[in-house]
Write an enzyme that holds these catalytic residues in place. Structure first.
Site, PDB file in Angstrom:
ATOM      1  N   LYS A  72      41.129 -46.373 -78.968  1.00  0.00           N
ATOM      2  CA  LYS A  72      41.177 -45.816 -79.488  1.00  0.00           C
ATOM      3  C   LYS A  72      42.021 -45.258 -80.917  1.00  0.00           C
ATOM      4  O   LYS A  72      43.103 -46.710 -81.328  1.00  0.00           O
ATOM      5  CB  LYS A  72      42.900 -44.293 -78.431  1.00  0.00           C
ATOM      6  N   THR A 107      31.158 -34.997 -70.598  1.00  0.00           N
ATOM      7  CA  THR A 107      32.353 -35.363 -70.293  1.00  0.00           C
ATOM      8  C   THR A 107      32.975 -34.213 -69.526  1.00  0.00           C
ATOM      9  O   THR A 107      33.315 -33.995 -68.491  1.00  0.00           O
ATOM     10  CB  THR A 107      33.649 -35.091 -71.460  1.00  0.00           C
ATOM     11  N   ASP A 139      37.688 -37.143 -80.375  1.00  0.00           N
ATOM     12  CA  ASP A 139      37.673 -36.170 -79.715  1.00  0.00           C
ATOM     13  C   ASP A 139      38.713 -35.383 -80.132  1.00  0.00           C
ATOM     14  O   ASP A 139      37.870 -34.885 -80.470  1.00  0.00           O
ATOM     15  CB  ASP A 139      39.330 -37.869 -79.193  1.00  0.00           C
TER      16      ASP A 139
END
Ligand code: NDP
Length: 451
Positions: free
Chosen positions: A125, A208, A165
């Site tokens: 990440k 998502t 993100d």
């Protein structure tokens, strides 16, 4: 003291001032404890000590010039947490709150999430404390290019494949991809969430949110319920929230509330998604502007001082709640309010949106609770499908990708439900997801020796 407890205590002590990382560690290691302690081979191989320590942490400076000609500097992060089962994979977040603690919590969660997808991807990440709000296109481009100038040394299609993100969508991925290609002179699938003209996958944008709803639909179906005619509250109004809303509506549910970091809207008639998309995707505006489209809706401010007494979006009565904004946005009091209002299912579209205490409330009250690492895994799963298409130089149709996504989410549900039953706690999907995600990574780590 048990092996798991000892590792947890040591890791908390060794990583001070990282509250979000501590929270994720505590949740995962506490739920893994009975399973890990019953299988001494994990201790013999030192699996937990290795798992909690990132393989590599990259911290870097991101200098760029704003429209006024002034030099700005932001912090850049990439945590390459675990590559036991595949190249590091996980998004980049641009938000002023981004810190090492946040990137480590997200990277740690990502290891288990990626394992649950059944696809060959490790955990990573990254991001920056850069705030994209109010920046011009040129400023966004300058920032993305500067970030990639450094990050390009550390990533690659077979090494580490970032994605979007919070604050990072198709525009930012495009600017970063262009700079990577220019510096490395390689056209490869080094980022996912790309535009469709240069290697992006159909259905990645939707994945998502759709995946969350597919998993929840399967969970509801196995418990004799469905989305049909149910009221649904969804926090956030970004990528995950928008496509979760779309899929809920397609399945006959009624989404009555959405939010952003300033406040939430309540529309008893069901939200007008076209209006929301125009506000957020086209104009990059605020959710309060929804009232210009639907004057009968109600907007409640939650950011200002006086708004603290009016309560959060979770005071809106609903049967199903899908937190899709950010970490720790749903607290114990919110959880109690939801339960008292008759909510029977909660699915985490965001990463760790529910505090540990809120999760406890849901589990105690037998709410069908899907933790983020299972519920929002559809995004990264479809990113892995984008990687496959890039490697094979092919492009699947929307329907093909969507079908694969549905199959993956149903499989994830089965594996977390089975793991929960095997652990003696049926319907505790927190335990199920952690054990199911852990097993594959731990086995791969043991087979690869002490590295
Ligand atoms: P976006 O940037 O598209 O949207 C984020 C939304 O959440 C916005 O409405 C934003 O409001 C709101 N939000 C962000 N920070 C805060 C905050 N501190 N307080 C209140 N509201 C906030 O991000 P995504 O939709 O992509 O991501 C949402 C969540 O889903 C994150 O937790 C992310 O990690 C997770 N996730 C995303 C995946 C993806 O594929 N995109 C995959 C898996 C998980 P505002 O505009 O006012 O900031």
């Amino acid at each position: 003291m048990s092996y798991t407890k000892r590792v947890l205590e040591q890791t908390l002590a060794n990583n001070p001032n990282e509250p979000e990382f501590h929270q994720a560690l505590t949740e995962i290691l506490t739920t893994l404890q009975p399973f890990v302690d019953a299988n001494p081979e994990y201790e013999q191989a030192g699996v937990l000590e290795r798992l909690v320590e990132p393989e590599r942490v990259i911290l870097f400076r991101i200098p760029w010039v704003d429209d006024a000609g002034k030099v700005q500097v932001n912090k850049g992060y990439r945590v390459q947490f675990n590559s036991a089962i595949g190249p590091y994979k996980g998004g980049l977040r641009f938000h002023p709150s981004v810190s090492l603690s946040i990137v480590k919590f997200l990277g740690f969660e990502q290891i288990f999430k990626n394992s649950l997808t059944g696809l060959p991807i490790g955990g990573g990440k990254g991001g920056s404390n850069f705030d994209p709000k109010g920046k011009s296109d040129r400023e966004i481009m300058a920032f993305c290019q500067s970030l990639m100038t450094e990050l390009s040394r550390h990533i690659g299609a077979d090494t580490d494949v970032p994605a979007g993100d919070i604050g990072v969508g198709a525009r930012e991925v495009g600017y970063m991809y262009g700079q990577y290609k220019r510096i490395r002179n390689i056209f490869e699938g080094v980022l996912t969430g790309k535009g469709l003209t240069y290697g992006g996958s159909l259905a990645r944008k939707e994945a998502t949110g759709y995946g969350l709803v597919y998993l929840m639909a399967e969970m509801l179906r196995r418990h004799g319920k469905s989305f049909e005619d149910q009221t649904v509250a969804i926090s956030g109004s970004g990528n995950v929230a928008i496509y979760a809303t779309q899929k809920v509506q397609q399945l006959g549910g009624k989404v009555i509330a959405l939010s952003d970091s300033n406040g939430y809207i309540y529309d008893a008639a069901g939200v007008d998604l076209d209006a929301v998309r125009e506000i957020k995707e086209v104009n990059r505006g605020r959710i309060s502007e929804y009232l210009n489209y639907r004057p009968n809706a109600v907007y409640t401010e939650t950011r200002s001082q006086e708004a603290q007494t009016t309560g959060s979006i979770w005071t809106v009565p609903c049967k199903i709640a899908l937190p899709c904004a950010t970490q720790n946005e749903l607290h114990e009091t919110d959880a109690k309010t939801l339960v008292n209002n008759g909510c029977f299912a909660v699915g985490e579209g965001a990463n760790m949106p529910c505090t540990l205490e809120a999760t406890e409330v849901f589990l105690r009250n037998k709410i069908l609770f899907a933790p983020g690492k299972a519920a929002n895994a559809g995004g990264v799963a479809t990113s892995a499908l984008e990687m496959s298409q890039n490697s094979a130089r092919i492009a699947w149709s929307f329907e093909e990708v969507d079908q694969k996504l549905q199959d993956i989410m149903v499989n994830i549900y089965s594996s977390i439900a089975t793991a929960a039953i095997e652990a003696g706690c049926e319907d505790n999907f927190v335990v199920g997801a952690n054990i199911a995600g852990f097993k594959k990574v731990a086995t791969a780590m043991m087979q690869q020796g002490v590295i």
